[in-house]
Design a protein around this motif. Sequence first.
Motif, PDB file in Angstrom:
ATOM      1  N   SER A 166       0.843  -1.195   0.000  1.00 40.29           N
ATOM      2  CA  SER A 166       0.000   0.000   0.000  1.00 40.29           C
ATOM      3  C   SER A 166       0.883   1.252   0.000  1.00 40.29           C
ATOM      4  CB  SER A 166      -0.885   0.004   1.254  1.00 40.29           C
ATOM      5  OG  SER A 166      -1.440   1.286   1.438  1.00 40.29           O
ATOM      6  N   PHE A 167       0.631   2.159  -0.934  1.00 45.51           N
ATOM      7  CA  PHE A 167       1.435   3.388  -1.019  1.00 45.51           C
ATOM      8  C   PHE A 167       1.422   4.138   0.316  1.00 45.51           C
ATOM      9  CE2 PHE A 167       0.569   4.157  -5.874  1.00 45.51           C
ATOM     10  CZ  PHE A 167       1.342   3.055  -6.173  1.00 45.51           C
ATOM     11  N   GLU A 168       0.303   4.106   1.011  1.00 46.77           N
ATOM     12  CA  GLU A 168       0.157   4.849   2.269  1.00 46.77           C
ATOM     13  C   GLU A 168       0.322   3.942   3.496  1.00 46.77           C
ATOM     14  OE1 GLU A 168       0.139   7.914   2.590  1.00 46.77           O
ATOM     15  OE2 GLU A 168      -1.006   8.967   1.047  1.00 46.77           O
ATOM     16  N   SER A 169       0.844   2.744   3.279  1.00 43.27           N
ATOM     17  CA  SER A 169       0.973   1.755   4.374  1.00 43.27           C
ATOM     18  C   SER A 169      -0.344   1.571   5.119  1.00 43.27           C
ATOM     19  CB  SER A 169       2.086   2.151   5.361  1.00 43.27           C
ATOM     20  OG  SER A 169       3.330   2.192   4.714  1.00 43.27           O
ATOM     21  N   PHE A 170      -1.440   1.535   4.366  1.00 42.03           N
ATOM     22  CA  PHE A 170      -2.748   1.303   4.986  1.00 42.03           C
ATOM     23  C   PHE A 170      -2.872  -0.117   5.543  1.00 42.03           C
ATOM     24  CE2 PHE A 170      -4.996   4.753   2.273  1.00 42.03           C
ATOM     25  CZ  PHE A 170      -4.800   5.686   3.281  1.00 42.03           C
ATOM     26  N   SER A 171      -1.916  -0.965   5.223  1.00 44.34           N
ATOM     27  CA  SER A 171      -1.970  -2.324   5.768  1.00 44.34           C
ATOM     28  C   SER A 171      -1.306  -2.398   7.138  1.00 44.34           C
ATOM     29  CB  SER A 171      -1.317  -3.302   4.802  1.00 44.34           C
ATOM     30  OG  SER A 171      -0.156  -2.742   4.238  1.00 44.34           O
TER      31      SER A 171
END
Length: 494
Positions: free
Chosen positions: A120-125
């Motif tokens: 995830s580009f935004e480290s939403f994981s």
Amino acid sequence: MKEQKNRREVLKLLALSGFSVFLPSCLHSEKKTGNGAATSLDTTVKDTIASFEEAVTVNDVVYFRKTDKEYDELRQSFNLNVQKFPLIIALCKNTVGVAAAIKLANAEGLKVAVKSGGHSFESFSSIDNGLQINLSLLKSTTWNDDQTVTIEPACTLKEMYDELLPKNRIIPAGSCATVGIGGLTLGGGYGFFARKYGLTCDHLIEAILVDGLGNVHTTKTGEELMWALRGGGNGNLGVVTKLTFKTHKVPYGFTRHRFKAYKLDKERTKELLQAYFKYSAALPESCFAAFVLNYKTMVLLITNYGEDNEPLREMLDAFSTLADKTSIGTKKNLAVSLRNYYGIQHPIYFKNASAGYYKGYESIETSIDAVLNVVFRKRGLIYQINTLGGAINTPEFESNSCYPHRNIPYLSELQAYWEEGKNPEVLIESFEEIQGILYDHGIKRQYRNYPHKGFKDWETAYYGDNYKKLQEIKKKYDPNDVFSHEQTVKLKKY
Ligand SMILES: Cc1cc2nc3c(=O)[nH]c(=O)nc-3n(C[C@H](O)[C@H](O)[C@H](O)COP(=O)(O)OP(=O)(O)OC[C@H]3O[C@@H](n4cnc5c(N)ncnc54)[C@H](O)[C@@H]3O)c2cc1C
């Protein structure tokens, strides 16, 4: 009350202990132990830890805390620029383990994030101070009799192609080696093959999901939950632990053509862009094209795995004249060719995001001067436009999924990369400036798999009119809003 107390003790212990704890099923009462005895909620934490060797064989989740040596490796996202620190990482061995970890999170009031490939580009994981469901052990592929394949979510694209291509089968997906099939599919999923076959999510025919209460569901095409998972499933409703896909026969051969143009100014860039939109619009579905503007250099990539064809020849002829360097490819083995696009396979510093869906040059005509001013201001910004369209825009796929951008044939992406220790501030400011320019000129649709926390109206940007229905579905599967970050589907307020 006692159950509640034991859970608190477990969490306290997780926070204090210096070891990774194989937490047994004292958190879900129906589970059987290896020796057949029902695991009791009355088991004391002390007893549990003392017997964890036995618990390992019967329990399906390993919990890590910040002090554990494995924590950082499990936690790390592909994007080193967005660091998050979960309170607990639940390394799940299977669906039962995921359900147990979600029940624990509910009992303790912890928010949950789900990690498959971690791209995830935004480290939403990942999630600060919450619980990360880490699926990195779930990577298997299982073939079914009817040429469908069941894949676990943390299987990477490289691992998937390594399994499918020798069997002469393929699922249309992206090309970067370490992206997880879980996150890619649940947000859409496109790549070289999408114009011919559709998105990755269009090939999902069955999925197993553990919802926000820890209940397990199997869903198939035609069902509401499946509709939501196809494009709206990234960490919104639950944890997908198995994905079954239909597959296609691998097309024969793959050809890559490349053009470069250097020291560009605005006028020449616009001429190249206009030509790109004009010629790529006529390409057959077996072709894919990407216009990549890296500061003042253009790279144009055109690929084909079908027959030679007139529109392709016309595009090659046009760019042979327009560009400074031409490289016309020959047909190569498809599996070997795909390896050229595997990309970097370790975490890096970057800021990437969707920069809008475009119908054609007309979508950016009024904003392109301002965008190019920013791209040309500083080395390091990449502005890319990829072809979509073709089979992605199939009515059957549209009605069976919540992915809402099917009739828009181009997707743009902004990218910036830097090395450790370098200050990305100016690049990120330029990045934000371009997003602002595009928004102000009416570019308001964005790809959910290329997220950016700064998107205004992200709900409709990602999901269009389908957002409201996703909210209804969220209410059914995650009524406690356990899966929650800045850009998860929000529960409707009544
Ligand atoms: C280098 C790179 C190349 C890329 N190339 C492409 C490309 O060619 N085509 C394309 O379409 N996209 C591409 N992407 C974007 C990619 O599709 C998304 O980043 C995708 O979400 C990554 O999935 P993941 O499992 O690796 O990531 P994760 O970070 O693990 O997950 C991404 C999101 O999905 C959620 N999620 C993950 N697994 C599950 C699950 N099992 N159940 C429920 N929710 C889950 C997470 O919570 C998170 O919100 C690329 C990204 C990178 C960084």
